[in-house]
Design a protein around this motif. Structure first.
Motif, PDB file in Angstrom:
ATOM      1  N   VAL B 158       0.843  -1.188   0.000  1.00 27.91           N
ATOM      2  CA  VAL B 158       0.000   0.000   0.000  1.00 27.91           C
ATOM      3  C   VAL B 158       0.886   1.249   0.000  1.00 27.91           C
ATOM      4  CG1 VAL B 158      -1.809  -1.173   1.286  1.00 27.91           C
ATOM      5  CG2 VAL B 158      -0.080   0.131   2.519  1.00 27.91           C
ATOM      6  N   TYR B 159       0.262   2.380  -0.327  1.00 28.95           N
ATOM      7  CA  TYR B 159       1.023   3.618  -0.293  1.00 28.95           C
ATOM      8  C   TYR B 159       1.334   3.969   1.148  1.00 28.95           C
ATOM      9  CZ  TYR B 159       0.289   4.257  -5.225  1.00 28.95           C
ATOM     10  OH  TYR B 159       0.310   4.089  -6.579  1.00 28.95           O
ATOM     11  N   SER B 160       2.594   4.217   1.404  1.00 25.71           N
ATOM     12  CA  SER B 160       2.961   4.513   2.781  1.00 25.71           C
ATOM     13  C   SER B 160       4.158   5.443   2.848  1.00 25.71           C
ATOM     14  CB  SER B 160       3.275   3.218   3.536  1.00 25.71           C
ATOM     15  OG  SER B 160       4.423   2.614   2.994  1.00 25.71           O
ATOM     16  N   VAL B 161       4.190   6.194   3.909  1.00 22.18           N
ATOM     17  CA  VAL B 161       5.322   7.068   4.203  1.00 22.18           C
ATOM     18  C   VAL B 161       5.759   6.718   5.611  1.00 22.18           C
ATOM     19  CG1 VAL B 161       6.153   9.412   4.011  1.00 22.18           C
ATOM     20  CG2 VAL B 161       3.887   8.828   3.153  1.00 22.18           C
ATOM     21  N   ASP B 162       7.020   6.761   5.813  1.00 24.56           N
ATOM     22  CA  ASP B 162       7.492   6.377   7.136  1.00 24.56           C
ATOM     23  C   ASP B 162       8.815   7.051   7.424  1.00 24.56           C
ATOM     24  OD1 ASP B 162       7.412   5.162   9.555  1.00 24.56           O
ATOM     25  OD2 ASP B 162       7.511   3.109   8.813  1.00 24.56           O
ATOM     26  N   ASN B 163       9.031   7.268   8.692  1.00 26.24           N
ATOM     27  CA  ASN B 163      10.381   7.615   9.098  1.00 26.24           C
ATOM     28  C   ASN B 163      11.125   6.308   9.087  1.00 26.24           C
ATOM     29  OD1 ASN B 163       9.116  10.022  10.340  1.00 26.24           O
ATOM     30  ND2 ASN B 163       8.369   8.404  11.693  1.00 26.24           N
ATOM     31  N   ASP B 164      12.395   6.392   8.945  1.00 24.70           N
ATOM     32  CA  ASP B 164      13.160   5.174   9.116  1.00 24.70           C
ATOM     33  C   ASP B 164      13.518   5.099  10.593  1.00 24.70           C
ATOM     34  OD1 ASP B 164      14.743   3.028   9.148  1.00 24.70           O
ATOM     35  OD2 ASP B 164      15.961   3.612   7.433  1.00 24.70           O
ATOM     36  N   ASN B 165      12.635   4.474  11.321  1.00 23.99           N
ATOM     37  CA  ASN B 165      12.813   4.476  12.764  1.00 23.99           C
ATOM     38  C   ASN B 165      13.982   3.614  13.211  1.00 23.99           C
ATOM     39  OD1 ASN B 165      10.955   6.243  14.123  1.00 23.99           O
ATOM     40  ND2 ASN B 165       9.345   5.033  13.170  1.00 23.99           N
ATOM     41  N   LEU B 297       7.136  14.333   5.983  1.00 19.52           N
ATOM     42  CA  LEU B 297       6.306  13.138   6.094  1.00 19.52           C
ATOM     43  C   LEU B 297       4.887  13.448   5.630  1.00 19.52           C
ATOM     44  CD1 LEU B 297       7.084  10.375   7.503  1.00 19.52           C
ATOM     45  CD2 LEU B 297       5.722  11.167   9.435  1.00 19.52           C
ATOM     46  N   VAL B 298       4.336  14.489   6.193  1.00 19.51           N
ATOM     47  CA  VAL B 298       2.976  14.878   5.849  1.00 19.51           C
ATOM     48  C   VAL B 298       2.912  15.353   4.397  1.00 19.51           C
ATOM     49  CG1 VAL B 298       1.192  16.606   6.295  1.00 19.51           C
ATOM     50  CG2 VAL B 298       2.273  15.419   8.196  1.00 19.51           C
ATOM     51  N   ILE B 321      10.484   6.563   2.349  1.00 22.68           N
ATOM     52  CA  ILE B 321      11.127   6.682   3.648  1.00 22.68           C
ATOM     53  C   ILE B 321      11.667   8.092   3.795  1.00 22.68           C
ATOM     54  CG2 ILE B 321      12.966   5.854   5.137  1.00 22.68           C
ATOM     55  CD1 ILE B 321      10.916   3.759   4.678  1.00 22.68           C
ATOM     56  N   VAL B 322      11.229   8.767   4.807  1.00 20.99           N
ATOM     57  CA  VAL B 322      11.734  10.108   5.062  1.00 20.99           C
ATOM     58  C   VAL B 322      12.863   9.987   6.083  1.00 20.99           C
ATOM     59  CG1 VAL B 322      11.182  12.353   6.030  1.00 20.99           C
ATOM     60  CG2 VAL B 322       9.543  11.206   4.557  1.00 20.99           C
ATOM     61  N   PRO B 323      14.032  10.411   5.688  1.00 24.08           N
ATOM     62  CA  PRO B 323      15.179  10.224   6.571  1.00 24.08           C
ATOM     63  C   PRO B 323      15.109  11.096   7.813  1.00 24.08           C
ATOM     64  CG  PRO B 323      15.801  11.537   4.674  1.00 24.08           C
ATOM     65  CD  PRO B 323      14.385  11.109   4.438  1.00 24.08           C
ATOM     66  N   SER B 324      15.590  10.565   8.891  1.00 23.95           N
ATOM     67  CA  SER B 324      15.655  11.330  10.131  1.00 23.95           C
ATOM     68  C   SER B 324      17.014  12.004  10.224  1.00 23.95           C
ATOM     69  CB  SER B 324      15.479  10.398  11.326  1.00 23.95           C
ATOM     70  OG  SER B 324      14.295   9.651  11.181  1.00 23.95           O
ATOM     71  N   VAL B 325      17.059  13.080  10.965  1.00 25.32           N
ATOM     72  CA  VAL B 325      18.302  13.821  11.097  1.00 25.32           C
ATOM     73  C   VAL B 325      18.563  14.099  12.572  1.00 25.32           C
ATOM     74  CG1 VAL B 325      19.494  15.952  10.546  1.00 25.32           C
ATOM     75  CG2 VAL B 325      17.967  14.925   8.866  1.00 25.32           C
ATOM     76  N   LEU B 326      19.771  13.838  12.980  1.00 21.29           N
ATOM     77  CA  LEU B 326      20.100  14.076  14.387  1.00 21.29           C
ATOM     78  C   LEU B 326      20.475  15.529  14.616  1.00 21.29           C
ATOM     79  CD1 LEU B 326      20.743  12.962  17.249  1.00 21.29           C
ATOM     80  CD2 LEU B 326      23.072  12.577  16.445  1.00 21.29           C
ATOM     81  N   GLN B 327      19.773  16.157  15.555  1.00 23.27           N
ATOM     82  CA  GLN B 327      20.125  17.516  15.964  1.00 23.27           C
ATOM     83  C   GLN B 327      20.978  17.415  17.215  1.00 23.27           C
ATOM     84  OE1 GLN B 327      19.759  20.372  14.666  1.00 23.27           O
ATOM     85  NE2 GLN B 327      18.384  19.877  12.945  1.00 23.27           N
ATOM     86  N   VAL B 328      22.251  17.700  17.063  1.00 22.26           N
ATOM     87  CA  VAL B 328      23.123  17.569  18.223  1.00 22.26           C
ATOM     88  C   VAL B 328      23.074  18.837  19.071  1.00 22.26           C
ATOM     89  CG1 VAL B 328      25.474  17.239  19.017  1.00 22.26           C
ATOM     90  CG2 VAL B 328      24.657  16.006  17.001  1.00 22.26           C
ATOM     91  N   ARG B 329      22.787  18.659  20.367  1.00 18.35           N
ATOM     92  CA  ARG B 329      22.850  19.776  21.296  1.00 18.35           C
ATOM     93  C   ARG B 329      23.675  19.343  22.505  1.00 18.35           C
ATOM     94  NH1 ARG B 329      17.490  20.054  19.631  1.00 18.35           N
ATOM     95  NH2 ARG B 329      17.148  21.701  18.096  1.00 18.35           N
ATOM     96  N   GLY B 330      23.515  20.060  23.581  1.00 18.63           N
ATOM     97  CA  GLY B 330      24.409  19.826  24.711  1.00 18.63           C
ATOM     98  C   GLY B 330      24.204  18.526  25.473  1.00 18.63           C
ATOM     99  N   SER B 331      23.002  17.994  25.463  1.00 16.81           N
ATOM    100  CA  SER B 331      22.683  16.887  26.362  1.00 16.81           C
ATOM    101  C   SER B 331      23.441  15.596  26.066  1.00 16.81           C
ATOM    102  CB  SER B 331      21.176  16.598  26.311  1.00 16.81           C
ATOM    103  OG  SER B 331      20.841  16.035  25.056  1.00 16.81           O
TER     104      SER B 331
END
Lengths: 339, 339
Positions: B158-165, B297-298, B321-331
């Motif tokens: 089926v038609y689907s969109v997903d993050n690559d979790n 995604l939307v 598949i919509v790629p995820s991106v890491l936002q690096v911060r201090g934690s």
DNA sequence: GCAGCCTGTAAATTCGTATTCACAGTATAC
DNA sequence: GTATACTGTGAATACGAATTTACAGGCTGC
């Protein structure tokens, strides 16, 4: 190919009217025939077409809600998210569905109301007004469209529910003074928004009463805007000792600013927000917040609206005020030990 | 009394068909007559009835979205709020409106899909699936209902969109190891939710690769539940040095727990969340977070759906598949100086 | 001058359901 | 026994707009 009542009628060897009656739960149908019809429905996987029903019954089963897109989307302003959430919960039990629209930036929301109500897309609406418009309200009323206003009708005689924002502003301010802060400021949203204006009025009332100095800073909604303005405010030579902040999200922005500024909460800076959102727990000492009781707000609104939709006359006064309640937490407790 | 095209026709002394044509922008209408009709429409304040149009054209102009009510409402889980927000934004330009429903707790969402699609209340749907159900998907597909799945179709075509979790879980974990943390744990949501499972899989992959110990703690969604489980975890004698947390809200709960526990972030505890929500700024050092790119995604989902609704064939692969991106911060920056 | 072709409009039909009206069949009253 | 009431059902109609069909009037070409 779509299965209609006509088809079911043929299969069950009855008339379409009988199928309709069975579906409507009409008592005057022989049990035997009812069974036959139900069997045919089951077997042929029939489902009522709400579009046709809508046309015939003149009701869509939808209620409308249009919201002005908040800065940063729905996530940026918990009020709308909470509102929608409560409305969905409230509607879940009944037969109504929600049609949710956004109002294009800069455009009048009335266009959307027109679009939804006059085209009969929805049966009724919940209006959320920050700047009520008498003329339009009157027109909706004249056209007999069922609606409830969440906000201040500014004198128009329409069904409305509202927080008492003036009162909310008062108790927030009063509480800070009572906690020992002497100089209390107010960080508000954009100018001209009723919520802001009312809370400011409440704030000013108390300040006047305490013979203090009223200072209000405006900025956009959202955490970041509040953080920026809070930075400036805290750097003032005569920075206030405490701040009433228009909502919890913005208050969190103030928290960030205070931290960077080296001020401790509540010792160096007292804080009260609004909405009592989950965010309040995020501050280690907890954030004091005036709870808007959105659940009750929505509860009254939906009850009124559904009564109107059923053709009835809602009980009680046309205007309902839902009282706000202050949730006291650590952020406003300069005089220690009370918590 | 409602004004219909019939009435307009009478006033303008033309046939109802002509009124319809004028409204549809049909070119083959004499300018003079068009004017006459438009004048009548204006004067009598006529508005099209979308219910009648729906019945005739077989399309409602509504698209449906059903969401499982998150713990603590829409406010408690920014994912849905962001999703709705983006959908509203995406729809605002076009002719479609959104019909938003909640799925009753504990009930199958399929009932809602049935209710909305089979009764023709909506033209198509956006399904948000945490636990895909092949049989139902197949049925919707067989019935030719236009829909797009946000999530994992589990093999259904089926038609689907997903993050690559899985990938998202990987980069979060990998980043923590790369930052110098040795023992990385995972605080996840409830069991059996696809999002959780996939991210856990990504997490475990990296841990295995690093020959570390994989430890996953489950709890409900929401800040408070995460805070509680984090308390227990941090009190463990062999507590992990860093935690991947299923979403930012829950991560904030972990922050609260860490603070009460006396651990500093990021020195004593590394943290990476998901969603890159505004909450991330709330932590003084900033919270690292894997951004889901909900907008994209939307965007893909809506584009696919509207193409389907227009009877077309969406371009490209059925699954995006919509790629995820890491936002690096201090934690997550134990090794200082990099920021 | 007539067949054939546009063009623009009106008339008729359709979408699928709810509801009104009409009517057969039975029961009750006198 | 007929008149009256009632019951359950089918036939017909309405809801308001889109669309198909039919048709009148003007045009072309021969």
């Amino acid at each position: 190919m779509r299965v209609t009542q006509q088809d079911i009628a043929k299969y069950a060897q009855v008339s379409q009217a009988t199928v309709s009656r069975v579906l409507a739960g009409d008592e005057r149908v022989e049990p035997e025939i009812r069974e036959k019809v139900l069997a045919a429905i089951e077997r042929h996987n029939y489902r009522l077409d709400v579009r046709a029903r809508s046309l015939r019954t003149q009701s869509t089963g939808l209620i409308g809600l249009a919201i002005q897109r908040p800065e940063g989307g729905l996530v940026g302003d918990p009020f709308y998210a909470a509102l929608i959430s409560e409305i969905l919960d409230g509607l879940a039990a009944g037969p109504y569905h929600l049609c949710l629209d956004t109002i294009p930036q800069g455009e009048s929301q009335w266009q959307v109301y027109d679009e939804l109500l006059r085209t009969r897309r929805v049966d009724g609406m919940i209006l959320v007004e920050s700047a009520a418009d008498d003329e339009r309200l009157a027109r909706l009323q004249r056209d007999k469209f069922p609606f409830v206003l969440i906000g201040n009708p500014m004198g128009s005689d329409v069904y409305s529910v509202d927080n008492d924002n003036v009162y909310a502003g008062q108790i927030a301010t009063e509480h800070l003074f009572a906690s020992g802060y002497r100089d209390v400021g107010f960080i508000a949203g954009p100018r001209g928004i009723t919520v802001c204006d009312d809370r400011i009025e409440g704030y000013e009332r108390i300040v006047r009463q305490r013979e203090g100095r009223a200072r209000v800073w405006h900025c956009d909604f959202g955490l970041e805007a509040a953080r920026q303005v809070a930075c400036e405010v805290l750097n003032l030579p005569d920075a206030p000792e405490a701040l009433v902040v228009l909502d919890d999200y913005m208050a969190m922005g103030v928290v960030v600013a205070a931290r960077r500024n080296g001020r401790r909460i509540p010792q160096d800076l007292g804080l009260v927000g609004f909405n009592d959102s989950p965010l309040c727990q995020m501050l280690d000492v907890g954030m004091s917040s005036v709870s808007l009781d959105i659940r009750r707000l929505v509860g009254v609104a939906l009850e009124t609206l559904t009564t109107l939709l059923a053709g009835g006359e809602p009980e009680g006064s046309k205007r309902t005020i839902v009282p706000s309640v202050l949730q006291v937490r650590g952020s406003s407790m300069r005089v220690g030990g009370l918590l």
